[in-house]
Enzyme design. Structure first.
Site, PDB file in Angstrom:
ATOM      1  N   ASN A   1       0.465  -3.017   2.563  1.00  0.00           N
ATOM      2  CA  ASN A   1      -0.008  -1.822   3.247  1.00  0.00           C
ATOM      3  C   ASN A   1       0.403  -0.540   2.524  1.00  0.00           C
ATOM      4  OD1 ASN A   1      -0.851  -0.250   5.821  1.00  0.00           O
ATOM      5  ND2 ASN A   1       1.303   0.323   5.537  1.00  0.00           N
TER       6      ASN A   1
ATOM      7  N   TYR B   1      -8.103   6.762  -4.882  1.00  0.00           N
ATOM      8  CA  TYR B   1      -7.759   5.908  -3.735  1.00  0.00           C
ATOM      9  C   TYR B   1      -8.905   4.953  -3.434  1.00  0.00           C
ATOM     10  CZ  TYR B   1      -6.333   4.831   1.112  1.00  0.00           C
ATOM     11  OH  TYR B   1      -5.967   4.203   2.284  1.00  0.00           O
TER      12      TYR B   1
ATOM     13  N   LYS C   1      -8.825   0.873  -3.666  1.00  0.00           N
ATOM     14  CA  LYS C   1      -9.100   0.015  -2.512  1.00  0.00           C
ATOM     15  C   LYS C   1     -10.271  -0.933  -2.786  1.00  0.00           C
ATOM     16  CE  LYS C   1      -5.834   1.524   0.172  1.00  0.00           C
ATOM     17  NZ  LYS C   1      -4.699   0.648   0.549  1.00  0.00           N
TER      18      LYS C   1
ATOM     19  N   THR D   1      -3.356   8.297  11.782  1.00  0.00           N
ATOM     20  CA  THR D   1      -2.053   8.027  11.168  1.00  0.00           C
ATOM     21  C   THR D   1      -1.555   9.301  10.495  1.00  0.00           C
ATOM     22  OG1 THR D   1      -2.913   7.439   8.982  1.00  0.00           O
ATOM     23  CG2 THR D   1      -2.822   5.666  10.634  1.00  0.00           C
TER      24      THR D   1
END
Length: 249
Positions: A86, A154, A158, A189
């Site tokens: 994660n 990013y 991913k 988050t």
């Protein structure tokens, strides 16, 4: 009326990178409360540096872009049944991901370091006696499946994680190790908190979400946990989308 699933991970050894906030913390808490022996990683010197409840978990400092840091964690793990990849972040060190240096660091942090850690732990994962076999769950992102120009590094990392998931699932099947991934949509988050302060960004995100709201970490963690149970023993190489149908819009 209730409609809840519960888990029992008594005696299971679990490592969760980035387990001090967001999806990682919610997942670590779920495993801990279900009886697992949980190790979480973060970037700060010690667990006391975090204003969250890490009671009953062991803490290990980890910098995913640092090979020595990754190898040090690998060397410290002697028993492992579940690995949750994660850890990671966008805008690493505040860099612009559209620039080569920012792009490279984002890929190193979100993909290369994770791959090094996972492959380094193959031997201990292969020694797991867990019913259904050892499990690796990679936390990818919907940015792997659609364009998010704000974070190209990013997103690329991913997308690479999705491909790594499928390749390792095939390669490690004979070793009794299952490898799956989840692709969360926009989850509330600390990482997504800055976007909520910019109306144009958050409205654009909400436009992709038919339910009209951000997801919560407690709506993601159970999916991760399910992929680590013996009931999911025939699931490997899958990418579970947790995005309120945002990929359909």
């Amino acid at each position: 009326m209730t409609a809840r699933v519960t888990f029992d991970f008594t005696g299971t050894h679990v490592l969760i990178t980035g387990g001090t906030s967001g999806i990682g913390l919610a997942t670590a808490t779920l495993f801990r409360d279900a009886g697992a022996d949980v190790v979480v990683t973060g970037t700060r010197p010690g667990a006391g540096e975090y204003d969250v409840d890490l009671t009953g978990m062991r803490y290990h400092r980890l910098a995913l872009a640092d090979e020595q840091s990754v190898d040090g964690l690998v060397a410290s793990i002697t028993e492992l049944d579940v690995l949750i990849n994660n850890g990671g972040a966008n805008f690493p060190n505040g860099l612009d991901e559209s620039k080569p240096d920012g792009f490279a660091l984002s890929v190193a942090m979100n993909l290369t370091g994770t791959y090094r850690l996972t492959v380094g732990l193959r031997r201990v994962l292969g020694g797991s006696k867990m019913p259904g076999g050892a499990s690796v769950v990679n936390v990818a992102s919907m940015s792997a499946l659609r364009a998010v120009p704000l974070v190209p590094g990013y997103s690329a990392a991913k997308a690479g994680m999705v491909n790594v998931t499928r390749n390792l699932a095939v390669t490690w099947a004979p070793k009794g190790i299952r490898v799956n991934a989840i692709a969360p949509g926009t989850i509330d988050t600390p990482m997504t908190a800055p976007a909520k302060t910019v109306p144009d960004i958050i409205s654009a995100e909400l436009a992709h979400i038919p339910l009209g709201r951000l997801g919560t970490v407690d709506e993601v963690a159970p999916t991760i946990a399910f992929l680590c149970t013996e009931q999911s023993a025939y699931t490997s190489g899958a990418v579970f989308v947790v995005d309120a149908a945002s990929d359909c819009v």
